[in-house]
Design a protein around this motif. Structure first.
Motif, PDB file in Angstrom:
ATOM      1  N   CYS A  90       0.712  -1.105  -0.049  1.00  0.00           N
ATOM      2  CA  CYS A  90       0.082   0.213  -0.101  1.00  0.00           C
ATOM      3  C   CYS A  90       0.627   1.228   0.051  1.00  0.00           C
ATOM      4  CB  CYS A  90      -0.896   0.065   1.281  1.00  0.00           C
ATOM      5  SG  CYS A  90      -2.020   1.501   1.280  1.00  0.00           S
TER       6      CYS A  90
ATOM      7  N   THR B 111       0.088   4.299   0.571  1.00  0.00           N
ATOM      8  CA  THR B 111      -0.207   5.517   1.496  1.00  0.00           C
ATOM      9  C   THR B 111      -0.464   5.054   2.724  1.00  0.00           C
ATOM     10  OG1 THR B 111      -2.430   5.334   0.591  1.00  0.00           O
ATOM     11  CG2 THR B 111      -1.184   6.929  -0.399  1.00  0.00           C
ATOM     12  N   HIS B 112      -0.096   3.756   3.201  1.00  0.00           N
ATOM     13  CA  HIS B 112      -0.332   3.322   4.622  1.00  0.00           C
ATOM     14  C   HIS B 112      -1.922   3.353   4.841  1.00  0.00           C
ATOM     15  CE1 HIS B 112       3.157   1.929   6.049  1.00  0.00           C
ATOM     16  NE2 HIS B 112       3.796   3.257   6.056  1.00  0.00           N
TER      17      HIS B 112
ATOM     18  N   SER C 189     -10.327   4.094   4.544  1.00  0.00           N
ATOM     19  CA  SER C 189     -10.864   4.487   3.400  1.00  0.00           C
ATOM     20  C   SER C 189     -10.610   6.067   2.881  1.00  0.00           C
ATOM     21  CB  SER C 189     -12.402   4.332   3.314  1.00  0.00           C
ATOM     22  OG  SER C 189     -12.815   5.004   4.536  1.00  0.00           O
ATOM     23  N   ASP C 190     -10.296   6.747   4.186  1.00  0.00           N
ATOM     24  CA  ASP C 190      -9.809   8.344   3.839  1.00  0.00           C
ATOM     25  C   ASP C 190      -8.269   8.349   3.031  1.00  0.00           C
ATOM     26  OD1 ASP C 190     -11.978   9.194   4.791  1.00  0.00           O
ATOM     27  OD2 ASP C 190     -11.168   9.655   6.851  1.00  0.00           O
ATOM     28  N   LYS C 191      -7.360   7.232   3.183  1.00  0.00           N
ATOM     29  CA  LYS C 191      -6.385   7.234   2.501  1.00  0.00           C
ATOM     30  C   LYS C 191      -6.093   6.216   1.294  1.00  0.00           C
ATOM     31  CE  LYS C 191      -3.311   7.864   6.864  1.00  0.00           C
ATOM     32  NZ  LYS C 191      -2.254   7.243   7.593  1.00  0.00           N
ATOM     33  N   CYS C 192      -7.097   5.304   1.036  1.00  0.00           N
ATOM     34  CA  CYS C 192      -7.088   4.654  -0.058  1.00  0.00           C
ATOM     35  C   CYS C 192      -7.280   5.407  -1.152  1.00  0.00           C
ATOM     36  CB  CYS C 192      -8.055   3.686   0.173  1.00  0.00           C
ATOM     37  SG  CYS C 192      -8.067   2.680  -1.278  1.00  0.00           S
ATOM     38  N   ILE C 193      -6.321   5.451  -2.194  1.00  0.00           N
ATOM     39  CA  ILE C 193      -6.475   6.124  -3.513  1.00  0.00           C
ATOM     40  C   ILE C 193      -6.816   5.009  -4.666  1.00  0.00           C
ATOM     41  CG2 ILE C 193      -4.389   7.342  -2.674  1.00  0.00           C
ATOM     42  CD1 ILE C 193      -2.278   5.804  -4.772  1.00  0.00           C
ATOM     43  N   LEU C 194      -7.300   3.956  -4.307  1.00  0.00           N
ATOM     44  CA  LEU C 194      -7.843   3.071  -5.296  1.00  0.00           C
ATOM     45  C   LEU C 194      -6.777   2.862  -6.570  1.00  0.00           C
ATOM     46  CD1 LEU C 194     -10.163   1.043  -5.796  1.00  0.00           C
ATOM     47  CD2 LEU C 194     -11.245   3.123  -6.717  1.00  0.00           C
TER      48      LEU C 194
ATOM     49  N   ASP D  41     -18.273  -0.006  -3.490  1.00  0.00           N
ATOM     50  CA  ASP D  41     -19.154   1.114  -4.141  1.00  0.00           C
ATOM     51  C   ASP D  41     -19.576   2.499  -3.469  1.00  0.00           C
ATOM     52  OD1 ASP D  41     -18.699   0.323  -6.817  1.00  0.00           O
ATOM     53  OD2 ASP D  41     -20.372  -0.927  -6.792  1.00  0.00           O
TER      54      ASP D  41
ATOM     55  N   THR E 224     -17.820   3.748  -0.719  1.00  0.00           N
ATOM     56  CA  THR E 224     -16.761   4.485  -0.547  1.00  0.00           C
ATOM     57  C   THR E 224     -15.830   4.873  -1.673  1.00  0.00           C
ATOM     58  OG1 THR E 224     -15.418   2.687   0.278  1.00  0.00           O
ATOM     59  CG2 THR E 224     -16.744   4.242   1.966  1.00  0.00           C
ATOM     60  N   VAL E 225     -15.954   3.945  -2.761  1.00  0.00           N
ATOM     61  CA  VAL E 225     -14.793   3.831  -3.914  1.00  0.00           C
ATOM     62  C   VAL E 225     -13.710   3.692  -3.502  1.00  0.00           C
ATOM     63  CG1 VAL E 225     -14.693   4.959  -6.001  1.00  0.00           C
ATOM     64  CG2 VAL E 225     -16.659   5.598  -4.967  1.00  0.00           C
ATOM     65  N   THR E 226     -13.454   2.968  -2.542  1.00  0.00           N
ATOM     66  CA  THR E 226     -12.176   2.514  -2.044  1.00  0.00           C
ATOM     67  C   THR E 226     -12.120   1.043  -2.007  1.00  0.00           C
ATOM     68  OG1 THR E 226     -12.986   2.878   0.287  1.00  0.00           O
ATOM     69  CG2 THR E 226     -11.615   4.515  -0.849  1.00  0.00           C
TER      70      THR E 226
ATOM     71  N   GLY F 184      -8.116   5.653  -8.710  1.00  0.00           N
ATOM     72  CA  GLY F 184      -9.558   6.223  -8.299  1.00  0.00           C
ATOM     73  C   GLY F 184      -9.374   7.575  -7.618  1.00  0.00           C
ATOM     74  N   HIS F 185      -8.356   8.080  -6.837  1.00  0.00           N
ATOM     75  CA  HIS F 185      -8.450   9.300  -6.269  1.00  0.00           C
ATOM     76  C   HIS F 185      -6.851   9.905  -6.309  1.00  0.00           C
ATOM     77  CE1 HIS F 185     -12.122   8.049  -4.169  1.00  0.00           C
ATOM     78  NE2 HIS F 185     -11.594   7.007  -4.037  1.00  0.00           N
TER      79      HIS F 185
ATOM     80  N   ARG G  94      -5.996  12.589  -3.670  1.00  0.00           N
ATOM     81  CA  ARG G  94      -5.681  11.980  -2.405  1.00  0.00           C
ATOM     82  C   ARG G  94      -4.313  11.322  -2.359  1.00  0.00           C
ATOM     83  NH1 ARG G  94     -10.096   7.803  -0.561  1.00  0.00           N
ATOM     84  NH2 ARG G  94     -11.461   9.687  -0.858  1.00  0.00           N
TER      85      ARG G  94
ATOM     86  N   TYR H 203      -1.513  12.002   0.129  1.00  0.00           N
ATOM     87  CA  TYR H 203      -1.145  10.940   1.307  1.00  0.00           C
ATOM     88  C   TYR H 203       0.295  10.175   0.779  1.00  0.00           C
ATOM     89  CZ  TYR H 203      -5.049  11.526   4.179  1.00  0.00           C
ATOM     90  OH  TYR H 203      -6.109  11.909   5.026  1.00  0.00           O
TER      91      TYR H 203
ATOM     92  N   SER I 130       1.791  10.098   4.150  1.00  0.00           N
ATOM     93  CA  SER I 130       1.636   9.019   4.887  1.00  0.00           C
ATOM     94  C   SER I 130       2.420   8.037   3.751  1.00  0.00           C
ATOM     95  CB  SER I 130       0.181   8.506   5.045  1.00  0.00           C
ATOM     96  OG  SER I 130       0.105   7.484   5.698  1.00  0.00           O
TER      97      SER I 130
END
Lengths: 187, 404
Positions: free
Chosen positions: A76, A78-79, A93-98, A115, A117-119, B127-128, B131, B135, B139
């Motif tokens: 990952c 972005t941790h 999910s706030d950090k997930c960039i998908l 779907d 959170t789209v993460t 996807g983001h 973001r 991050y 992070s």
């Protein structure tokens, strides 16, 4: 602080899917979402009638293995995937960039795109729902009519799961990959 | 006043929008413009579709999360690294006897253009993306190959831009220093891109040292293909003697690299198949039977290799066409890399009674994925064209200008 794991007495599974329903209800998994957080694989008996191999006809419940050395956590960028204080593999999910790297890296195909959170999401052992409310069971374990699932602290020698793992033979999935899953299949 | 100051710092041609349309209205030029405009429209339509419907307009799935856009991104960044390597032959390593410096400035500009096109494409696969920029910094996942790849490519782009500015200003010593740093960072970034696949212990077909090293080799090959294409368009296939000398040198290197790559690809397949490792051998056999694998081998290796061999590296015009074919092969190379990694279904326990589990994961790119990918190519074309008008990309003198 605990080190949570789950033992699965999979031969007791009757494929009633109550665990999938309970998981969806508890964790808000979208209706119609198939094999998302947890799933039950059904194996047809092998061989031809009348020489059917009855033993091969099993149901195999599965989910995120909550590996001690989780490839998804390592990759990952972005941790967003992290171990919480109970050694549960979680996703922020706030950090997930998908970027979907974790989906590619997970040897157990345990991750999916949520779907809502789209993460990327996965089983969390109900950490943000039941455990956060102070309960000590997961939704899937709590609802299982044949007591397939035993969830608990692997570091507590008196816990039910520790005793089970000391007294019953068990195996892990794809153990040769060195991921050290914390899901144990009792034989 | 400010504009003059800027133009004094950075030698750019004073052009207007109107000048961009002042080109020779030949058939080839008009065709190139038409193709570029169509690609740009495709990009806009594809991006619009993505913004309206999100990832659902891509054919990526849980089992095959990386699709055509990742392959296209890899295609562009490999092109960028390749151009950086070829450009550095002249301005970093100073192989001036073979006139490599004549291509350096154009190559470095090309490396900037291609990586920007790659970033434009990947922005719609991630996807983001916003973001990600936040991050990645606050992070950072230091164990992640993607983090290192992305960060190093960001640095690489910075060094390439600095090097390009010094090349424009004819400050060759400084350009050499930044070119060397940029090359080192670029190679590190690029091999990290290989490790994104090489680190996957869930995917035996990709796991290992092969991809991080093969990426550097195939980048060099791609860079030389693009060098022939760029110079072919620049001189309308009527190469002056000094350019012919350079292209002959590059073709000889290319012959060697293609031979090496044939060894790489051949032994990778042979060890995969005859190694007999489950999850690797069966996948390799499956790849061996796919037409895209053979498209890669024939278009990227055999045809250009034969043209170099039969023409003794001196058939420059044929090499131009072989390079165009080679780039199609390189595209298949990238597509295969991404797709083949995900061929094998991972979790066979998601079985249903009386139904056979899928043996292979299927993937066909969606229309939107194709639109955005070709659109990326359009972006690269238009940026390159504007660059040829805005900057003097030809290099003719070798003596160093006084440092300013």
């Amino acid at each position: 602080m605990a080190r949570y794991g789950m033992a699965l007495d999979y031969k007791n599974c009757i494929n009633c899917k109550a665990c999938e329903v309970a998981c969806k209800e508890e964790n808000g998994v979208l209706l119609g979402a198939d094999k998302h957080r947890i799933w039950v694989g059904a194996n047809a008996p092998s061989g031809e009638w009348p020489h059917l191999d009855i033993v091969s006809s099993t149901f195999m419940p599965s989910q995120c293995q909550h590996c001690e050395d989780a490839p998804c956590e390592e990759v990952c960028p972005t941790h967003a995937t992290y171990y919480d204080e109970n050694h549960v593999v979680r996703v922020n999910s706030d950090k997930c960039i998908l970027c979907s790297y974790c989906m590619n890296a997970c040897p157990y195909d345990a991750r999916y795109v949520d779907d809502r959170t789209v993460t990327v999401d996965k089983c969390t052992f109900c950490s943000d729902t039941r455990l956060a409310r102070g309960e000590t069971t997961t939704a899937c374990q709590n609802t299982c009519p044949t007591k397939v699932r035993t969830f608990g602290d692997l570091d507590d020698p008196e816990s039910e799961i520790s005793i089970l793992l000391k007294t019953r033979d068990h195996f892990s999935l794809k153990s040769h990959l060195g991921t050290h899953p914390k899901l144990y299949y009792l034989t | 006043m400010e504009t003059k100051k800027f133009m004094g710092f950075l030698p750019v041609n004073a052009i207007s929008i109107k000048d961009l349309f002042a080109f020779e209205k030949s058939f080839v030029n008009l065709l190139a413009i038409a193709v570029t405009v169509v690609f740009l429209v495709m990009f806009v339509v594809g991006v619009g579709n993505y913004l309206l419907h999100g990832h659902h307009v891509f054919n990526v799935t849980r089992e095959h999360p990386w699709g055509l856009l990742i392959a296209t991104y890899v295609f562009f960044v490999v092109s960028s690294t390749g151009l950086c390597i070829v450009g550095s032959l002249g301005d970093v390593f100073k192989f001036e006897a073979l006139n490599y410096q004549l291509f350096s400035k154009r190559a470095i500009f090309g490396s900037i253009v291609t990586i920007l096109a790659g970033f434009a494409v990947i922005a719609f696969e991630i996807g983001h993306p916003v973001r990600m920029m936040i991050y990645n910094v606050v992070s950072p996942g230091l164990t992640s190959a993607i983090w290192w790849m992305g960060t190093l490519y960001g640095l690489y782009l910075t060094f390439m831009i600095i090097e390009f500015i010094f090349l424009l200003r004819h400050e060759m010593r400084r350009a050499q220093v930044f070119g060397f740093i940029g090359l080192a960072v670029g190679l590190a970034a690029h091999s990290n891109l290989g490790s994104v696949f090489g680190f996957l212990n869930a995917r035996p077909i990709s796991n290992g040292v092969y991809y991080p090293t093969y990426f550097i080799l195939t980048a060099f090959i791609t860079g030389i293909f693009i060098a022939f294409i760029m110079m072919g368009f620049r001189y309308k296939l009527d190469f002056p003697p000094e350019i012919k000398k350079m292209l002959t040198g590059l073709a000889k290197i290319q012959g060697f690299l293609l031979g090496a790559f044939l060894f790489f690809a051949g032994w990778k397949m042979l060890t995969d198949v005859y190694g007999g490792m489950p999850g690797r051998a069966d996948v390799a056999v499956h790849i061996f039977h796919s037409w895209t694998f053979w498209a890669e081998i024939v278009l990227a290796i055999l045809i250009p290799g034969l043209v170099i061999l039969l023409g003794q590296a001196k058939s420059h015009v044929l090499m131009f066409y072989a390079s165009l074919i080679g780039m199609v092969g390189v595209f298949f190379m990238r597509y295969n890399l991404v797709h083949d990694t995900q061929l094998k279904p991972l979790q066979m326990m998601k079985t249903t009674r009386y139904q056979l589990p899928p043996q292979w994961v299927e993937y066909v790119p969606s229309t939107t994925e194709i639109l955005i990918s070709l659109g990326g190519l359009g972006l690269a074309f238009v940026m390159y064209y504007i660059g040829t008008r805005l900057f003097d990309l030809d290099e003719s003198v070798t003596e160093e200008a006084p440092e300013r």
